[in-house]
Motif scaffolding. Structure first.
Motif, PDB file in Angstrom:
ATOM      1  N   ARG A 167       0.833  -1.211   0.000  1.00 50.61           N
ATOM      2  CA  ARG A 167       0.000   0.000   0.000  1.00 50.61           C
ATOM      3  C   ARG A 167       0.864   1.256   0.000  1.00 50.61           C
ATOM      4  O   ARG A 167       0.555   2.240  -0.706  1.00 50.61           O
ATOM      5  CB  ARG A 167      -0.926  -0.003   1.218  1.00 50.61           C
ATOM      6  N   THR A 168       1.941   1.258   0.779  1.00 49.31           N
ATOM      7  CA  THR A 168       2.825   2.425   0.844  1.00 49.31           C
ATOM      8  C   THR A 168       3.537   2.647  -0.478  1.00 49.31           C
ATOM      9  O   THR A 168       3.659   3.786  -0.951  1.00 49.31           O
ATOM     10  CB  THR A 168       3.846   2.254   1.980  1.00 49.31           C
ATOM     11  N   PHE A 169       4.021   1.582  -1.107  1.00 45.11           N
ATOM     12  CA  PHE A 169       4.661   1.705  -2.414  1.00 45.11           C
ATOM     13  C   PHE A 169       3.693   2.295  -3.429  1.00 45.11           C
ATOM     14  O   PHE A 169       4.048   3.192  -4.194  1.00 45.11           O
ATOM     15  CB  PHE A 169       5.148   0.334  -2.887  1.00 45.11           C
ATOM     16  N   SER A 190       3.760  -1.191  -7.566  1.00 43.50           N
ATOM     17  CA  SER A 190       3.782  -2.123  -6.455  1.00 43.50           C
ATOM     18  C   SER A 190       5.188  -2.668  -6.263  1.00 43.50           C
ATOM     19  O   SER A 190       6.026  -2.598  -7.172  1.00 43.50           O
ATOM     20  CB  SER A 190       2.821  -3.284  -6.723  1.00 43.50           C
ATOM     21  N   PRO A 191       5.500  -3.233  -5.084  1.00 40.16           N
ATOM     22  CA  PRO A 191       6.797  -3.896  -4.906  1.00 40.16           C
ATOM     23  C   PRO A 191       7.023  -5.005  -5.924  1.00 40.16           C
ATOM     24  O   PRO A 191       8.168  -5.255  -6.318  1.00 40.16           O
ATOM     25  CB  PRO A 191       6.711  -4.446  -3.477  1.00 40.16           C
ATOM     26  N   SER A 192       5.945  -5.654  -6.354  1.00 41.74           N
ATOM     27  CA  SER A 192       6.091  -6.708  -7.365  1.00 41.74           C
ATOM     28  C   SER A 192       6.613  -6.138  -8.682  1.00 41.74           C
ATOM     29  O   SER A 192       7.395  -6.792  -9.385  1.00 41.74           O
ATOM     30  CB  SER A 192       4.746  -7.403  -7.598  1.00 41.74           C
ATOM     31  N   ASP A 193       6.186  -4.903  -9.028  1.00 42.19           N
ATOM     32  CA  ASP A 193       6.709  -4.258 -10.237  1.00 42.19           C
ATOM     33  C   ASP A 193       8.210  -4.035 -10.127  1.00 42.19           C
ATOM     34  O   ASP A 193       8.956  -4.252 -11.087  1.00 42.19           O
ATOM     35  CB  ASP A 193       6.003  -2.917 -10.463  1.00 42.19           C
ATOM     36  N   LEU A 194       8.659  -3.577  -8.945  1.00 49.63           N
ATOM     37  CA  LEU A 194      10.092  -3.364  -8.735  1.00 49.63           C
ATOM     38  C   LEU A 194      10.834  -4.683  -8.801  1.00 49.63           C
ATOM     39  O   LEU A 194      11.916  -4.768  -9.407  1.00 49.63           O
ATOM     40  CB  LEU A 194      10.326  -2.689  -7.384  1.00 49.63           C
ATOM     41  N   LYS A 195      10.266  -5.725  -8.222  1.00 46.80           N
ATOM     42  CA  LYS A 195      10.918  -7.034  -8.246  1.00 46.80           C
ATOM     43  C   LYS A 195      11.061  -7.539  -9.674  1.00 46.80           C
ATOM     44  O   LYS A 195      12.110  -8.064 -10.060  1.00 46.80           O
ATOM     45  CB  LYS A 195      10.116  -8.030  -7.400  1.00 46.80           C
ATOM     46  N   ARG A 196      10.013  -7.366 -10.461  1.00 47.43           N
ATOM     47  CA  ARG A 196      10.064  -7.806 -11.859  1.00 47.43           C
ATOM     48  C   ARG A 196      11.118  -7.034 -12.645  1.00 47.43           C
ATOM     49  O   ARG A 196      11.883  -7.610 -13.418  1.00 47.43           O
ATOM     50  CB  ARG A 196       8.689  -7.646 -12.503  1.00 47.43           C
TER      51      ARG A 196
END
Length: 264
Positions: free
Chosen positions: A241-243, A250-256
């Motif tokens: 939510r904070t990201f 989302s953090p998942s976007d950064l991870k990808r």
């Protein structure tokens, strides 16, 4: 002009950089975002190719080499097929104030090839290991004041707190009372001294510190739950939510993106 995405040689691993207390940057393969807004200044620079920028009131997507958006401004960016440098700036910081003065009343500034080439040159001159040093030149090319090259005078109590925060785990006590005690100041005096010394208020600084820790952990390959715990978030949902609120991703976007950088 392409700066190859890398995972080493910078202040934080795998495409995450924190050059100043109020700035976070990431770089790597570009993607397409939906219309969104976040409470940050947002600079996106195509290191090769062009962006397509959309807003809530400008009709069709508009091409550009770079785009700067004000906090809480709805925008969408298609950076598919390019590599990008993305910079987020705390609006309450000194750099944020400089951006507000430079952009004036306009909530979004789409930059053409000439300005984008000038910004790319600032990055290319430093090379992949010098991105932190290149960012002041990027901002100066936009006519934006940046933090001084020599650190501002810092209260010794604030210095103690900064060392403590950097050495502490994500679950450390960061309450005003605890940090004021470390600084050996009253809570009111500590809050004033912190803002004066660092250039950003205490609470935004602590949030950026948590986001930096989480981003570096994610980019380094940690699971989202592990990254949330390491950064001091209540859980992965709170971190997500904070990201989304701060960065529009989302953090998942950064991870990808980080996985793409590493695989590249």
């Amino acid at each position: 002009m392409l700066l190859p995405p890398r995972t080493t040689g910078l202040a934080a691993p795998a495409g995450v950089l924190r050059p100043w207390p109020s700035v976070l940057a990431t770089w790597g393969p570009g993607e397409r975002s939906t219309l969104h807004a976040h409470h940050c200044w947002h600079l996106v620079l195509a290191l090769d190719g062009d962006l397509q920028i959309g807003t809530a009131d400008r009709g069709p997507f508009q091409p550009g080499g770079a785009v700067l958006t004000a906090p809480d401004t709805a925008h969408a960016i298609d950076a598919s097929g390019t590599h990008v440098l993305i910079v987020f700036i705390d609006p309450e910081s000194d750099v944020g104030d400089g951006l507000a003065q430079a952009l004036g009343a306009s909530p979004i500034e789409v930059m053409g090839s000439e300005t984008a080439d000038r910004l790319r040159s600032c990055v290319a001159e430093r090379g992949e290991a010098g991105l932190s040093a290149a960012l002041p030149g990027v901002f100066e090319a936009l006519g934006i004041a940046v933090p001084p090259s020599s650190p501002r005078p810092r209260h010794p109590g604030v210095q103690r707190v900064l060392r403590h925060l950097r050495a502490s785990a994500g679950d450390a006590d960061t309450s005003l009372e605890a940090l004021a005690g470390i600084a050996r100041l009253s809570p009111g005096r500590f809050m004033h001294a912190f803002t004066e010394s660092v250039g950003v208020p205490l609470r935004p600084y602590l949030l950026w510190l948590k986001l930096e820790r989480a981003g570096a952990a994610i980019a380094g390959g940690a699971a989202l739950s592990e990254a949330a715990s390491a950064a001091g978030f209540a859980d992965a949902a709170h971190m997500t939510r904070t990201f989304r609120r701060m960065f529009g991703v989302s953090p998942s976007d950064l991870k990808r993106r980080s996985q793409l950088v590493q695989d590249g």
